[in-house]
Design an enzyme around this catalytic site. Structure first.
Site, short mmCIF file in Angstrom:
data_model
loop_
_atom_site.label_atom_id
_atom_site.label_comp_id
_atom_site.label_asym_id
_atom_site.label_seq_id
_atom_site.Cartn_x
_atom_site.Cartn_y
_atom_site.Cartn_z
N ASP A 1 75.35 32.32 84.99
CA ASP A 1 73.89 32.21 84.93
C ASP A 1 73.39 31.93 86.35
O ASP A 1 74.17 31.66 87.27
CB ASP A 1 73.44 31.13 83.92
CG ASP A 1 71.99 31.41 83.46
OD1 ASP A 1 71.30 32.23 84.09
OD2 ASP A 1 71.54 30.81 82.46
C1 BGC Z 1 68.38 31.94 82.40
C2 BGC Z 1 68.98 33.18 81.77
C3 BGC Z 1 68.41 34.42 82.39
C4 BGC Z 1 68.65 34.37 83.89
C5 BGC Z 1 68.16 35.60 84.63
C6 BGC Z 1 68.40 31.99 83.92
O1 BGC Z 1 67.63 30.99 84.47
O2 BGC Z 1 69.05 30.80 81.94
O3 BGC Z 1 68.74 33.15 80.39
O4 BGC Z 1 68.97 35.57 81.82
O5 BGC Z 1 67.97 33.23 84.41
O6 BGC Z 1 66.80 35.67 84.67
#
Ligand code: BGC
Length: 740
Positions: free
Chosen positions: A266
């Site tokens: 993530d």
């Molecule tokens: C979130 C994810 C997301 C990623 C990309 C993160 O902050 O936890 O769910 O897919 O950002 O935007």
């Protein structure tokens, strides 16, 4: 390209080019006229110009024109002409924003969840997305956590399993992924929904049994359905952050579950393991993540700054790196990007289908089936057209109803409730008044500042507050009925939106208090991204419709339900608590040795509030009245080779045609480990015309009886089982059978 060619390509790559494939950066940096990496996020990643044209994928820039521009410029400078992958968060719609995922799940209908995912991906696809960061299948039990709004199965592992499969198939197709489709990235692995105290990014520590029994099934189902990617979570899993958790990623995910696709971290999660206190520095974090099995580093500096050196120093083998690079190249190949680097990006199709009339019509229908009717005293709903309606509240004329993932739809014009109500019954019958802001200035500013946005100043806030309430009362006085559109702000749920207090903002409660003194009938339409504590609200009004954040067609769909053009059929997938102090609260809990018995003192209960939820899991009303009777089982005994058929009669005892979700739960009465008081094992939606009765059948199989036993084996144990069938997790008919 043939597999041999992909392997050949890998052989030609330099170490730098390989590392590049494992880095993901924000797409917006490519869109500046002169990419200047001496400033901005790319500078922080310490990328040289050469590195930039080697990165493997970019995040959250789509739009066919953007895709073409970026891909052209990138390929012009990329030595081996390996195309970029475009990944995006198209969570509940691209331009045609649909209800938030938790709402979609409340349809209890795989067709609806499928159609929502399909509509979203068809739009996202022509805008050029190759990978979608969805489905989010984290099991959630704590409404204080802001991200419950994203969870498709919410509180239930079985719903999570069923919908995970549905969504992966909607994105990728039912067979092998091909260039016509988009790859699914299931997230957030693992157990992100169990963050302690509902505080985002917080610790997760739980027994392996609990983890396997409840949290794992939905991820597993997405993987078994062929999901091409998986995203690690921000939290620790039993002491080790997911992104560097070898047991989680190598032993469980790769070896046991057989996941062959790409693991992506993530956002900046790899370097965050330094703050967790398990990595000494960025290099250590990179080492731990790649050896644990993370292929792509999303937006941290760990891989870009350290992977090359780690390989040169012999700490990470080039073979290990190659495995990760190969996975990325293979996905690009499966998506046909070597032949056509623009994928499905198509400007003409964008014009034709984004927010097309057809998509909006579909969205309107899908949305209506996600609205949950929680209270309807004396059948006050549906409204009669001849009523003079006071439409009051901060959501009565507000377009902020798309939810926090509506990142690609800023500025889209959507109808408000005021407009759709007026269209339905004529302007003269709608008396509108705002009644209050959603939040007080100080509360809005806390949200805006945290988002890096400018604070607002509401001039004469106190006076205006009084003025709005006064106006609302004057308006309501002349009406036959009050429709009160209230709720939390859409930026109060979603990532980093944990709340200790999950009530309707006080400013709106005051409005309701004043309105209720008029002794008029009140219908509350509640907008939220999570189960709210609705007790006080519910007791003061005659009807409650939970509409979540319903998307671009929300106002139309709500109007359809309020006036009876559509009969509501959605049901809760998450328990609504009596009080935030009950969180985490969920229907499939274990019994204690001292379950509550009347008013006994030394039992498991609260002194000040009831133990059970306010609105239970699986609950939701309809304009029809459904009666359950004659629960029968085909056999009182079952063996591992036999099945039991459960039959129940469901009658629509009203003159309104409607749909009812019939729910089946099972309890293992005695086992080697404690088992939940009941668990959802099957459901079906049945359509019944006025006064029609149908017999609904379910098949009980041994699979439904299995659980993680004393020795952590997944098995069914012999003994007695209870079956519950009914309209929600509380009101059920029961039967008992024995498994031998
Ligand atoms: C979130 C994810 C997301 C990623 C990309 C993160 O902050 O936890 O769910 O897919 O950002 O935007």
């Amino acid at each position: 390209m043939k597999q041999e060619q992909v392997l050949e390509l890998l052989k030609q790559m330099t170490l730098g080019e390989k590392v590049g494939q494992l880095i993901q950066v924000l797409g917006e940096d490519f869109l500046r006229d002169n990419v200047d990496i001496t400033t901005g996020p790319l500078r922080e990643l310490n990328l040289s110009n050469e590195d930039l044209y080697n990165v493997g994928s970019i995040l959250n820039v789509v739009g066919s024109e953007n895709i073409r521009k970026i891909q052209d410029e990138y390929l012009a400078k990329n030595r081996l002409k390996i195309p970029l992958l475009f990944m995006a968060d198209i969570i509940n719609g691209y331009k045609t924003v649909l209800p938030i995922p938790i709402a979609q799940g409340c349809s209890w209908d795989t067709n609806i969840v499928y159609d929502c995912a399909k509509l979203s991906i068809e739009e996202g696809k022509v805008a050029g997305a190759n990978v979608n960061f969805s489905p989010m299948v984290d099991l959630v039990r704590d409404a204080r956590w802001g991200r419950v709004m994203e969870s498709i199965g919410a509180e239930d592992p079985y719903l999570g399993e069923v919908f995970a499969k549905t969504i992966v198939q909607a994105y990728q197709g039912k067979d092998e992924l091909n260039s016509k489709n988009v790859a699914a990235c299931v997230k957030h692995f693992a157990a992100y929904g169990a963050v302690e105290a509902g505080r985002d990014y917080n610790t997760v520590d739980m027994s392996e049994r609990e983890f396997r029994q409840y949290y794992l099934p939905a991820y597993k189902s997405a993987i078994d359905s062929g999901a091409k990617m998986i995203m690690t979570s921000f939290n620790t899993v039993n002491g080790i952050p997911s992104s560097v958790n070898k047991w989680l990623l190598r032993d469980l995910l790769r070896k046991e579950l057989g996941f062959k696709g790409i693991i992506i971290s993530d956002f900046s999660a790899i370097e965050e393991t330094i703050a967790h206190g398990v990595s000494i520095d960025s290099k250590d974090a990179a080492y731990k993540a790649i050896t644990a099995g993370v292929d792509i580093d999303m937006m941290s500096r760990a891989y870009s700054n350290n992977l090359k050196n780690l390989v040169k120093e012999g700490k990470v083998s080039e073979e290990l790196l190659d495995e990760s690079v190969l996975r990325v190249l293979q996905l690009k190949n499966e998506l046909g990007l070597f032949e056509n680097p623009y994928g499905n990006a198509n400007a003409e199709a964008e014009k034709r289908i984004l927010m097309s009339k057809e998509n909006l019509n579909k969205a309107r229908k899908l949305t209506a089936d996600t609205l949950v009717l929680l209270k309807n005293e004396n059948n006050i709903l549906p409204l009669k057209k001849c009523n003079k309606i006071a439409l009051i509240g901060p959501y009565a004329d507000n377009i902020g109803i798309l939810g926090s993932w509506s990142i690609f739809s800023e500025g889209v014009k959507i109808p408000t409730l005021k407009e759709t109500f007026e269209n339905k019954v004529g302007k003269d019958n709608i008396l509108y008044s705002k009644g209050s802001e959603i939040l007080k200035e100080k509360d809005i500013n806390r949200i805006l500042l945290a988002d890096g946005k400018k604070p607002i100043h509401l001039e004469n806030e106190e006076e205006n507050e009084k003025k709005y309430v006064k106006e609302a009362i004057e308006t309501a006085k002349n009406s036959d009925i009050i429709i009160l559109a209230i709720g939390e702000h859409y930026k109060q749920s979603g990532e980093a939106c944990s709340r200790a207090n999950i009530e309707i903002p006080r400013i709106q409660q005051n409005l309701l208090n004043e309105l209720s003194k008029l002794n008029k009938k009140i219908v509350a339409i509640v907008f939220s991204g999570r189960p709210l504590v609705l007790k006080d609200i519910s007791e003061k009004v005659n009807a409650v419709l939970e509409v979540w954040f319903p998307g671009v067609e929300g106002a139309n769909a709500i109007t359809d339900v309020i006036f009876g053009d559509i009969n509501p059929s959605a049901k809760l997938t998450m328990s609504f608590p009596q009080d935030a102090g009950q969180c985490p609260i969920y229907y499939n809990h274990y019994n204690t040795g001292r379950p509550q018995r009347g008013d006994f003192r030394f039992v498991s209960r609260y002194q000040d509030i009831p133990t059970e939820s306010y609105y239970p899991f699986g609950y939701g009303l309809s304009y029809s009245k459904f009666i359950y009777s004659d629960l029968k089982i085909s056999n009182k005994k079952m063996s591992k080779d036999s099945k039991i058929i459960v039959a129940v009669k469901v009658k629509n005892d009203s003159n309104v045609e409607g749909a009812e979700v019939v729910e089946l739960y099972i309890q293992d009465l005695v086992a080697s480990v404690v088992r939940p008081v009941r668990e959802l094992k099957a459901f079906t939606k049945v359509h019944l015309s006025a006064f029609e009765e149908k017999t609904i059948e379910f098949e009980i199989t041994v699979e439904m009886l299995k659980f993680w036993n004393e020795k952590l084996e997944y098995k069914a144990e012999s003994g007695k089982f209870k079956i519950f069938v009914g309209t929600n997790s509380k009101d059920t008919l029961e039967e008992v059978f024995e498994y031998e």
